[in-house]
Design a protein around this motif. Structure first.
Motif, PDB file in Angstrom:
ATOM      1  N   LEU A   1      53.113 -16.777 -48.530  1.00  0.00           N
ATOM      2  CA  LEU A   1      51.877 -16.747 -47.532  1.00  0.00           C
ATOM      3  C   LEU A   1      52.004 -17.446 -46.696  1.00  0.00           C
ATOM      4  CD1 LEU A   1      48.844 -16.033 -47.424  1.00  0.00           C
ATOM      5  CD2 LEU A   1      48.375 -17.996 -48.532  1.00  0.00           C
TER       6      LEU A   1
ATOM      7  N   ALA B   1      50.712 -11.971 -47.727  1.00  0.00           N
ATOM      8  CA  ALA B   1      49.637 -12.034 -47.111  1.00  0.00           C
ATOM      9  C   ALA B   1      48.421 -11.113 -47.181  1.00  0.00           C
ATOM     10  CB  ALA B   1      49.911 -12.349 -45.539  1.00  0.00           C
TER      11      ALA B   1
ATOM     12  N   VAL C   1      46.993 -11.414 -50.938  1.00  0.00           N
ATOM     13  CA  VAL C   1      46.157 -12.586 -51.219  1.00  0.00           C
ATOM     14  C   VAL C   1      45.084 -12.301 -50.725  1.00  0.00           C
ATOM     15  CG1 VAL C   1      46.109 -15.079 -50.580  1.00  0.00           C
ATOM     16  CG2 VAL C   1      48.188 -13.927 -51.291  1.00  0.00           C
TER      17      VAL C   1
END
Length: 572
Positions: A387, A434, A437
């Motif tokens: 991330l 990313a 998430v």
């Protein structure tokens, strides 16, 4: 605008940006035969020609640059000239003295130069230095200030009293009325002194406060900075341009403080300004004496009604929209294959230490007792590193985050993620972490996990991914009311100097003591909780509508930005 935590100080800190003092004008009268301690304006200032010339420039809406008024004496005659400071022409007469300046845009700022005798100001500053100074710090500002100087008395403050007596006199108020074309009340003047130490600042506002019968009309400042103060020392007055709704956009003019100048402007819709962070590190502070002149008002309700557009929060999307929760497995074609195959969803993202029953019960007990909790190392290490790589690494940073901060700066300044540009699915790994998430954090699966550790049942949530670089912040505003709910904020950050295009090594832990940037929760005047930025940390805070929160401005000393996924989960 009335800011909830605004203190009684002048927020007008202004001056010329093009240099220092030209020649000294003596305005401190010491006539031993009459009145040894009388303060008064010199004849050059009270002369009708100067007052008329200054007023015409100050009230001329077509003036956009900076106009300067000079005077010189020849054979006992006084002659005034006006010069645009952007002209490259040399001054016609080397004996000319600069008396005044008017900054035309984005709003009028008047400056009177070399106002008092230097020895008087030195004595005044010494007196002020011996008074008690209080540290003033909240979402809007950080500086030191004296108590109200209008009621300070005694032999130890004779110069303070002298200054107040003169500024509040009918002679001086009449002079200010003439050069600003305003009507001011007598027997009402605010006066206080400020010191901005290294890192001190005052963020965007307009100084406009209206009471039942009076309102601030003219903000003024007398600069007591060192004579060598320059732009690199910080503490400049930033003047904001404004949009079609009369709200500030960005600083378009910076004015550097100069010793022994008296600067002023009319407060109102157009007077948005800030005192920029002081950068000087040699222990020399930015000194000033500030206050306001007032005017009588009628129809106060109408004045306040017109101060902000009725759809203020919706025009600027200040409060992120809430959306119904959705299962992460529905319609998300960029999700990892493991999730699509139905394997343990929580276990894919969350550190296993937070998933067993005993841990969740411990978290629940803590949350029920305190209404808040922080979960460190919340995401699994491999997920967190990917991330950060995608959103904070130097090769991606410029493309991931939007170029300009969100508006308006009277409420916030930070950068949003550009959802159309952040790294897409990695064809080799088959995963965009990313994206996964962000979708996980607004899913029913994550909401159910939150229910298990808070006993709260949610139906919708909002999400905003934001980055706080140097100078970024959020402010409490009486027109912005966040909905009651559970604040769920995931904090993350990269390496220091991650925005300079290099893979810099060094400190990666946030230094809250030096950099600020923490999230503060307050109820009325009481601070309830502060959450400091940290790596891979999920913070949960149950917030009622009466509880407000703000992010303290990130100082210029910070070595890298801090980022967060800011969410609010709302019950039925």
């Amino acid at each position: 605008m009335l800011h909830k935590n605004e203190v009684n100080l002048s927020t007008a800190d202004l001056d010329q940006s093009n240099g220092g003092i030209t020649k000294k004008l003596k305005m401190y009268s010491k006539d031993k035969k009459t009145n040894e301690d009388k303060l008064e304006l010199s004849d050059d200032f009270v002369n009708n020609e100067f007052r008329d010339t200054f007023r015409k420039i100050f009230c001329n809406e077509s003036v956009e640059g900076t106009e300067e008024i000079y005077v010189y004496h020849d054979d006992k005659k006084r002659k005034y000239t006006v010069r645009n400071n952007e002209d490259n022409k040399s001054i016609e007469n080397e004996n000319q003295l600069k008396l005044g300046s008017v900054v035309g845009s984005p709003f009028k700022v008047g400056v009177l130069h070399d106002v008092f005798d230097k020895s008087f100001l030195c004595e005044l500053k010494e007196e002020l230095g011996n008074l008690e100074w209080r540290h003033r710090s909240n979402d809007l500002y950080d500086f030191y200030q004296t108590d109200d100087l209008t009621v300070t008395c005694g032999e130890h403050v004779k110069n303070v009293q002298k200054l107040y007596g003169y500024l509040s006199s009918d002679d001086f108020i009449s002079f200010m009325e003439t050069i600003s074309n305003t009507k001011l009340v007598r027997n009402r003047l605010d006066l206080a002194a400020q010191q901005y130490k290294h890192g001190g600042y005052l963020l965007c506002h307009d100084d406009s406060i209206t009471g039942e019968k009076l309102r601030r009309k003219i903000a003024y400042i007398l600069y007591l900075v060192e004579e060598d103060w320059n732009e690199s020392d910080g503490g400049c007055l930033g003047l904001f341009s404004k949009d079609e709704n009369n709200q500030p956009i960005s600083v378009v003019k910076k004015l550097v403080p100069n010793f022994n100048t008296l600067a002023f402007f009319v407060t109102g819709k157009s007077s948005y300004h800030e005192v920029q962070e002081v950068l000087r590190k040699d222990g020399i502070n930015r000194w000033s004496v500030t206050g306001w002149f007032y005017e009588n008002v009628e129809n106060t309700e109408e004045l306040l009604k017109n101060e902000f557009p009725s759809e203020f929060t919706s025009i600027y999307d200040i409060i992120p929209k809430s959306h119904p929760l959705q299962s992460i497995s529905l319609g998300f074609d960029t999700l990892p294959d493991e999730i699509k195959d139905g394997s343990d969803l929580l276990g894919y993202f969350i550190n296993k230490d937070y998933l067993d029953g005993t841990s969740q019960q411990r978290i629940l007990d803590n949350f029920l007792e305190n209404s808040s909790i922080e979960l460190k190392k919340f995401l699994k290490d491999n997920i967190y590193k990917e991330l950060v790589k995608q959103l904070c690494s130097s090769e991606n940073f410029a493309s991931v985050w939007k170029k300009y901060p969100v508006l308006p700066p009277i409420v916030r300044k930070y950068y949003l993620i550009d959802e159309n540009k952040y790294p897409t699915r990695d064809s080799k790994k088959g995963t965009d972490v990313a994206d996964a998430v962000l979708k996980f954090f607004k899913s029913t699966e994550f909401s159910n996990y939150l229910t298990s550790i808070t006993n709260l049942d949610f139906v919708k949530s909002s999400q905003e991914v934001r980055m706080f670089n140097k100078g970024c912040y959020t402010l409490i505003h009486d027109k912005v009311i966040e909905p009651e709910g559970l604040d769920v904020v995931f904090s993350f950050m990269g390496l220091k100097d991650s925005t300079d295009g290099s893979e810099s090594k060094g400190e990666t832990q946030w230094n809250s003591e030096k950099w600020d940037g923490g999230t503060h929760y307050i109820f009325e005047e009481d601070e309830l909780l502060t959450i400091e930025p940290d790596h891979n940390t999920l913070s949960l805070v149950f917030r009622t509508e009466e509880t407000k929160r703000f992010v303290k401005m990130v100082k210029s000393d910070s070595q890298f930005p801090r980022c967060e996924i800011n969410m609010v989960f709302i019950e039925q």
